[in-house]
Motif scaffolding. Structure first.
Motif, mmCIF file in Angstrom:
data_model
loop_
_atom_site.group_PDB
_atom_site.id
_atom_site.type_symbol
_atom_site.label_atom_id
_atom_site.label_comp_id
_atom_site.label_asym_id
_atom_site.label_seq_id
_atom_site.Cartn_x
_atom_site.Cartn_y
_atom_site.Cartn_z
ATOM 1 N N VAL A 6 -18.625 1.226 5.103
ATOM 2 C CA VAL A 6 -18.277 -0.191 5.080
ATOM 3 C C VAL A 6 -18.356 -0.714 3.644
ATOM 4 C CG1 VAL A 6 -18.822 -2.475 5.999
ATOM 5 C CG2 VAL A 6 -19.240 -0.439 7.399
ATOM 6 N N PRO A 7 -17.204 -1.090 3.056
ATOM 7 C CA PRO A 7 -17.228 -1.691 1.719
ATOM 8 C C PRO A 7 -17.662 -3.154 1.805
ATOM 9 C CG PRO A 7 -14.981 -1.542 2.507
ATOM 10 C CD PRO A 7 -15.850 -0.905 3.551
ATOM 11 N N ASP A 8 -18.562 -3.530 0.929
ATOM 12 C CA ASP A 8 -19.067 -4.909 0.858
ATOM 13 C C ASP A 8 -18.878 -5.376 -0.573
ATOM 14 O OD1 ASP A 8 -20.517 -7.284 0.781
ATOM 15 O OD2 ASP A 8 -22.207 -6.493 1.915
ATOM 16 N N VAL A 9 -17.843 -6.160 -0.797
ATOM 17 C CA VAL A 9 -17.474 -6.549 -2.156
ATOM 18 C C VAL A 9 -18.531 -7.450 -2.797
ATOM 19 C CG1 VAL A 9 -16.026 -8.533 -1.528
ATOM 20 C CG2 VAL A 9 -15.532 -7.254 -3.596
ATOM 21 N N SER A 10 -19.162 -8.336 -2.039
ATOM 22 C CA SER A 10 -20.157 -9.238 -2.620
ATOM 23 C C SER A 10 -21.440 -8.512 -3.004
ATOM 24 C CB SER A 10 -20.470 -10.381 -1.661
ATOM 25 O OG SER A 10 -19.338 -11.211 -1.518
ATOM 26 N N ASN A 11 -21.814 -7.494 -2.252
ATOM 27 C CA ASN A 11 -22.981 -6.691 -2.600
ATOM 28 C C ASN A 11 -22.618 -5.509 -3.498
ATOM 29 O OD1 ASN A 11 -25.109 -8.106 -1.390
ATOM 30 N ND2 ASN A 11 -24.691 -7.208 0.613
ATOM 31 N N ALA A 12 -21.335 -5.358 -3.844
ATOM 32 C CA ALA A 12 -20.841 -4.314 -4.749
ATOM 33 C C ALA A 12 -21.301 -2.915 -4.333
ATOM 34 C CB ALA A 12 -21.248 -4.608 -6.198
ATOM 35 N N ARG A 13 -21.077 -2.606 -3.057
ATOM 36 C CA ARG A 13 -21.493 -1.290 -2.577
ATOM 37 C C ARG A 13 -20.671 -0.872 -1.361
ATOM 38 N NH1 ARG A 13 -27.150 -3.708 -0.799
ATOM 39 N NH2 ARG A 13 -26.553 -4.672 1.176
ATOM 40 N N MET A 14 -20.741 0.423 -1.099
ATOM 41 C CA MET A 14 -20.202 1.023 0.113
ATOM 42 C C MET A 14 -21.404 1.501 0.900
ATOM 43 S SD MET A 14 -17.381 2.078 1.793
ATOM 44 C CE MET A 14 -16.023 2.299 0.643
ATOM 45 N N SER A 15 -21.602 0.965 2.100
ATOM 46 C CA SER A 15 -22.738 1.347 2.932
ATOM 47 C C SER A 15 -22.277 2.312 4.018
ATOM 48 C CB SER A 15 -23.379 0.118 3.571
ATOM 49 O OG SER A 15 -23.959 -0.700 2.579
ATOM 50 N N VAL A 16 -23.130 3.270 4.331
ATOM 51 C CA VAL A 16 -22.816 4.311 5.303
ATOM 52 C C VAL A 16 -23.781 4.185 6.483
ATOM 53 C CG1 VAL A 16 -22.537 6.792 5.667
ATOM 54 C CG2 VAL A 16 -22.094 5.805 3.397
ATOM 55 N N PHE A 17 -23.212 4.198 7.712
ATOM 56 C CA PHE A 17 -23.984 4.059 8.934
ATOM 57 C C PHE A 17 -23.678 5.202 9.874
ATOM 58 C CE2 PHE A 17 -23.607 -0.115 7.200
ATOM 59 C CZ PHE A 17 -24.768 -0.779 7.529
ATOM 60 N N GLY A 18 -24.708 5.795 10.466
ATOM 61 C CA GLY A 18 -24.515 6.726 11.566
ATOM 62 C C GLY A 18 -24.320 5.911 12.831
ATOM 63 N N GLY B 278 -27.200 -10.437 4.522
ATOM 64 C CA GLY B 278 -28.216 -10.289 3.495
ATOM 65 C C GLY B 278 -27.797 -9.350 2.386
ATOM 66 N N GLU B 279 -28.728 -9.121 1.473
ATOM 67 C CA GLU B 279 -28.494 -8.258 0.319
ATOM 68 C C GLU B 279 -29.287 -6.969 0.387
ATOM 69 O OE1 GLU B 279 -29.368 -10.590 -3.141
ATOM 70 O OE2 GLU B 279 -27.909 -12.131 -2.606
ATOM 71 N N GLY B 280 -30.105 -6.804 1.411
ATOM 72 C CA GLY B 280 -30.944 -5.623 1.527
ATOM 73 C C GLY B 280 -30.177 -4.421 2.049
ATOM 74 N N PRO B 281 -30.848 -3.267 2.094
ATOM 75 C CA PRO B 281 -30.212 -2.057 2.602
ATOM 76 C C PRO B 281 -29.694 -2.263 4.028
ATOM 77 C CG PRO B 281 -32.312 -1.539 1.574
ATOM 78 C CD PRO B 281 -32.222 -3.037 1.667
ATOM 79 N N GLY B 282 -28.447 -1.908 4.255
ATOM 80 C CA GLY B 282 -27.854 -2.028 5.578
ATOM 81 C C GLY B 282 -27.418 -3.424 5.951
ATOM 82 N N GLU B 283 -27.499 -4.376 5.031
ATOM 83 C CA GLU B 283 -27.065 -5.747 5.286
ATOM 84 C C GLU B 283 -25.763 -6.024 4.546
ATOM 85 O OE1 GLU B 283 -31.391 -7.862 5.937
ATOM 86 O OE2 GLU B 283 -30.536 -7.866 3.927
ATOM 87 N N PHE B 284 -25.059 -7.072 4.969
ATOM 88 C CA PHE B 284 -23.744 -7.395 4.415
ATOM 89 C C PHE B 284 -23.668 -8.838 3.929
ATOM 90 C CE2 PHE B 284 -22.880 -4.498 8.096
ATOM 91 C CZ PHE B 284 -22.514 -3.391 7.368
ATOM 92 N N GLU B 285 -22.853 -9.041 2.924
ATOM 93 C CA GLU B 285 -22.445 -10.381 2.501
ATOM 94 C C GLU B 285 -20.972 -10.594 2.793
ATOM 95 O OE1 GLU B 285 -24.085 -13.075 1.436
ATOM 96 O OE2 GLU B 285 -25.960 -11.989 1.722
ATOM 97 N N GLN B 286 -20.135 -9.630 2.394
ATOM 98 C CA GLN B 286 -18.700 -9.733 2.631
ATOM 99 C C GLN B 286 -18.119 -8.362 2.974
ATOM 100 O OE1 GLN B 286 -16.447 -11.421 -0.587
ATOM 101 N NE2 GLN B 286 -14.694 -11.819 0.702
#
Length: 182
Positions: free
Chosen positions: A78-90, A56-64
């Motif tokens: 976690v870099p997600d190129v399709s969502n153009a973000r770096m997400s951080v998880f504990g 998905g495209e929401g917070p904490g979700e991935f496309e690529q």
């Protein structure tokens, strides 16, 4: 990449495409399963503890998602190129936050490195002309702070070319593997 099947999506015992694995400081393991678009946390003896993410495209979700890095607090970046973000998880809490990250990188495994001070470094190129190898540096909020030129690759035997170069930091605690660009 085919969409996750009902057998792999959400099933901690089945894997479709593992893109990365990080061993946490306490021995737990984090696995990035990119077919199901999940991070799965396992105990040191292999028992499933938690699953984060999903498509998905929401917070904490991935496309690529392209890979993972572990910081000094065992958070997973976690870099997600399709969502153009770096997400951080504990590793226990799950999704914490994300930062904008724009990359021109598709289908590859992430080869960036998290330094002890929270900076991220990644080999890249300029769009030229002329195209040049550079090392991009981001701070701990994923703001690009520097780009350093890299020296040209060393000469090698064209009849027996290497498949990758290993680069280590001066203190021996960090490093990266750089694929040969041909």
């Amino acid at each position: 990449m085919r969409p996750p099947s009902s057998e792999t999506a959400g099933s901690p015992d089945l894997f479709g495409q593992v893109k990365d694995l990080e061993v946490l400081s306490d021995g737990r393991m984090a696995v990035l399963e990119t077919q199901a678009k999940e991070i799965r946390i396992f105990g040191s003896t292999g028992e499933h503890l938690a699953t984060f993410g999903g498509e998905g495209e929401g917070p904490g979700e991935f496309e690529q998602p392209l890979g993972m890095m572990r910081d000094a607090q065992d958070r997973l970046w976690v870099p997600d190129v399709s969502n153009a973000r770096m997400s951080v998880f504990g590793p226990s809490e799950g999704f914490e936050r994300s930062f904008p990250l724009h990359l021109m990188l598709f289908g590859w495994v992430w080869d960036g490195v998290m330094m002890n001070d929270g900076r991220v470094v990644k080999r890249s190129i300029t769009l030229g002309p002329p195209r040049k190898e550079i090392l991009r540096v981001w701070d701990d909020s994923m703001r690009l702070v520097d780009s350093l030129p890299l020296p040209p690759l060393p000469d090698f035997d064209r009849n027996d070319p290497p498949s990758a170069w290993r680069v280590r930091s001066a203190d021996g605690r960090g490093g990266m593997v750089m694929g040969v660009p041909f």
